[in-house]
Design an enzyme around this catalytic site. Structure first.
Site, PDB file in Angstrom:
ATOM      1  N   LYS A   1     -34.128  33.833 -86.620  1.00  0.00           N
ATOM      2  CA  LYS A   1     -35.294  33.067 -87.379  1.00  0.00           C
ATOM      3  C   LYS A   1     -35.045  31.746 -87.749  1.00  0.00           C
ATOM      4  CE  LYS A   1     -36.703  37.546 -89.792  1.00  0.00           C
ATOM      5  NZ  LYS A   1     -35.866  38.230 -89.081  1.00  0.00           N
TER       6      LYS A   1
ATOM      7  N   GLU B   1     -34.204  30.554 -97.869  1.00  0.00           N
ATOM      8  CA  GLU B   1     -35.461  30.006 -97.968  1.00  0.00           C
ATOM      9  C   GLU B   1     -35.982  30.268 -99.230  1.00  0.00           C
ATOM     10  OE1 GLU B   1     -37.934  31.654 -94.821  1.00  0.00           O
ATOM     11  OE2 GLU B   1     -38.615  33.366 -96.171  1.00  0.00           O
TER      12      GLU B   1
ATOM     13  N   HIS C   1     -39.426  44.340 -99.780  1.00  0.00           N
ATOM     14  CA  HIS C   1     -39.689  43.332 -98.653  1.00  0.00           C
ATOM     15  C   HIS C   1     -40.338  44.113 -97.486  1.00  0.00           C
ATOM     16  CE1 HIS C   1     -37.636  40.595-101.325  1.00  0.00           C
ATOM     17  NE2 HIS C   1     -36.337  41.043-101.123  1.00  0.00           N
TER      18      HIS C   1
ATOM     19  N   ARG D   1     -43.262  41.963 -80.421  1.00  0.00           N
ATOM     20  CA  ARG D   1     -43.476  43.192 -79.992  1.00  0.00           C
ATOM     21  C   ARG D   1     -44.623  43.384 -81.034  1.00  0.00           C
ATOM     22  NH1 ARG D   1     -42.639  45.001 -85.155  1.00  0.00           N
ATOM     23  NH2 ARG D   1     -40.860  44.260 -86.507  1.00  0.00           N
TER      24      ARG D   1
END
Length: 640
Positions: free
Chosen positions: A116, A189, A224, A281
């Site tokens: 990421k 983040e 999450h 995917r």
């Protein structure tokens, strides 16, 4: 031309791919671990190959075993599904090196988005807006979200609200990411508790065409992880929708993407959007896009892998679709997963399973478990506890939400407890219906929903449970002692039912204005205050499941005289589920405070914290890191 596909996955997604393969005349090959030997996806395939072992690490995460299975079974292509090795560039290369067709993006594209952090740098260079935290965060930058650089599904994620907690949460996230993905890299983040999670479905061929196939809102999440998704994302302006689609297409072109994928974005309350990641995917929530576009995304994955070209433009969306993920878990106990035997999963009114329907509205069920009466699928500790995805589509969002909530209400789910009540409460919540969505939605609203009348359900069970004959259960010509039954409900409540039937009718302690209309071991009808209501019942040993107008209730029948049971000292902490001890937070003899984490258990793709019940001293720690435990195992003792 592809003739035989091995699906390097299990459960619902394997069955989904098999359905399209059968429709296209392609043979299918399943792989399975030992616990999955009799799973539906194994029985439905044309051939199946055993992967010795039980855990994912021993089986579905062994790329060399999967490639060998494909070659042994004579498959000429591999579909990775989602999860497991679906985003492993190394696995994709191994498939191609073996001379097999890889039904997915090029390994280079997977590698580009595999981290990421690297993906964010790449997207920033391509002009796609990204969300980044400062290298040296201060209190002003809080809250922060710690995330694993590899993988997803909520693994390795931690919300940090105090700067002092950051080092510990980083260490915990690294450890979990290493166990889950084999990569301990994490990053931070900004955390937007009122942000929205919106994603764009992508399809790209090998001829230069890239489609943005509509968008989805996936903001309703727990731990999450998504639980309710819908397409299209509600409340987006035309300008914002166009911006998201352009950014998604730019992301795909920047890495030479091919096949199906998803670009995920975070939307702030002010309407700004940032790129989060790209899933290289098929997504779990792909059915909602299929329902509003009429596209079979798996069919297009197969066609693109064979070299076919996309038409110039994607189809327009029609109506609205909402998906609910039905999990075996206790939403009121920190989403604790449930294990046990699933005897039945039936949803009346389902239009299709695993496929796209041309109808204007309907219900779709995608499930990896046996759904018929007496299915008997064992929900074990090794894999994700998702039982099924139920999808409703209709001309409008409100109609889709109403249809889905009603279908969940009518479903007969007999086995481990599920999150059904939370799903229906969310779908009917005024804020959800108003489109006021954000990732903290489930925590921000009271979603306890309607509580079934357990006492009435226990009476119904007692009435159905007496022996059959020409007279109602417990019937007496003359008044006699009341009949008695004892039951235990899932929330721990014990119900003692006392009732009598004689010439004057039904008399039950605690109830008034009742009339028994009919009864059988599988059904009971009562007239309550002039209103007729009926229940369906099913029994599996001492377990009873009642489905009726007051909601679904599960009861355990108890003997009238309680039997002696083993007891534990006050402060004893028992394992609530089977799992593996991943780490400990205190040592014997150490002073602890109420709520302080003492150890963590990993089970069914989640990490669960075991905390001190009160202030005191950790007198005993009976387990060690790496130890596997069964439900009821004594883990620790805290003395006040």
């Amino acid at each position: 031309m592809i003739t035989s596909v091995l699906v390097a996955n299990r459960g619902e997604i394997a069955r989904r791919v098999f359905r399209t393969c059968r429709a296209l005349g392609i043979a299918t090959v399943a792989v399975h671990s030992d616990p999955d030997a009799d799973a539906p996806h194994v029985r439905e395939a044309d051939a199946a190959v055993r992967l010795p072992g039980a855990t994912a690490a021993e089986t579905y995460l062994r790329g060399e075993l999967l490639v060998k299975a494909a070659l042994t079974a004579g498959a000429d292509a591999v579909h990775p599904g989602y999860g497991f090795l679906s985003e492993s560039a190394e696995f994709a290369r191994a498939v191609l090196d073996a001379g097999l067709v890889w039904i997915g993006p090029p390994p280079e594209s997977i590698a580009a988005m595999g981290s990421k952090t690297a993906a964010k740098r790449l997207m920033a260079a391509a002009g796609v807006p990204v969300l980044a935290a400062p290298a040296e965060p201060t209190e002003a930058d809080l809250p922060l979200l710690v995330k694993a650089a590899a993988g997803g599904g909520g693994r390795g994620m931690r919300v940090v609200r105090r700067l002092a907690d950051l080092p510990g949460e980083l260490a915990a996230a690294r450890a979990e990411a290493g166990r889950a993905f084999g990569d301990e890299e994490v990053f931070c983040e900004p955390y937007l508790p009122d942000g929205r999670h919106v994603e764009v479905q992508l399809l790209a061929d090998g001829h230069g065409t890239v489609w943005a196939v509509g968008d989805r809102d996936c903001s309703l999440q727990r731990r999450h992880q998504k639980v309710i998704e819908e397409a299209p994302a509600p409340g987006l302006s035309d300008a914002l929708r166009s911006e998201l689609h352009r950014a998604a297409v730019a992301a795909a072109r920047a890495i030479g993407y091919r096949g199906a994928g998803t670009a995920e974005f975070l939307l702030g309350p002010d309407g700004r959007c940032w790129f989060l990641e790209m899933n290289t995917r098929l997504q779990v929530e792909h059915p909602v896009t299929e329902c509003v576009t009429g596209l079979d995304l798996v069919a297009w994955q197969l066609r693109i892998a064979e070299g076919a070209a996309l038409p110039p433009e994607p189809p327009a969306t029609r109506g609205h679709a909402i998906e609910a993920r039905l999990y075996a878990e206790d939403a009121e106990q920190d989403w604790r997963p449930r294990t046990g035997r699933l005897h039945r999963l039936e949803v009346p009114g389902v239009s299709v399973e695993f496929e796209v329907s041309p109808a204007e509205s309907g219900l779709r069920l995608d499930s990896g478990v046996d759904g018929g009466a007496g299915g008997g699928t064992e929900i074990g500790p090794h894999y994700d506890p998702m039982l099924a995805k139920l999808i409703a589509w209709a001309p409008t969002r409100d109609e889709a939400a109403r249809l889905l909530a009603a279908a969940l209400d009518r479903a007969r789910i007999h086995g481990p407890g599920s999150n059904r009540a939370l799903l229906t409460a969310a779908l009917r919540h005024p804020a959800f219906l108003a489109g006021e969505l954000h990732t903290g939605f489930l925590a921000a609203h009271d979603l306890t929903g309607h509580r079934p009348d357990q006492a009435l359900a226990a009476l119904v069970a007692a009435l159905a449970g007496a022996g059959a004959g020409p007279f109602p259960p417990g019937w007496r010509n003359l008044s006699s002692q009341p009949q008695q039954r004892r039951y235990h409900s899932e929330d721990g409540t014990e119900h003692l039912v006392r009732f009598r039937l004689d010439r004057s009718g039904l008399h039950a302690e605690g109830f008034a204005d009742l009339e028994l209309l009919s009864r059988a071991p599988e059904s009971v009808s009562l007239r309550i205050a002039g209103v007729t209501r009926s229940w369906q019942l099913a029994r599996y040993g001492d377990q009873l499941y009642l489905d009726g107008p007051t909601g679904a209730v599960a009861l355990t029948e108890l003997p009238l005289l309680p039997e002696p049971v083993a007891t534990h000292a006050p402060g004893a902490l028992l394992a609530p589920m089977p799992g593996t001890v991943t780490r400990t937070g205190a040592e014997p003899g150490e002073r602890v405070t109420a709520g302080q984490p003492l150890l963590w258990l990993e089970a069914m793709k989640m990490e669960h914290r075991i905390s001190a019940p009160a202030d005191g001293v950790l007198a005993e720690l009976r387990v060690a890191v790496g130890q596997q435990v069964e439900p009821g195992t004594l883990l620790a003792v805290v003395e006040s």
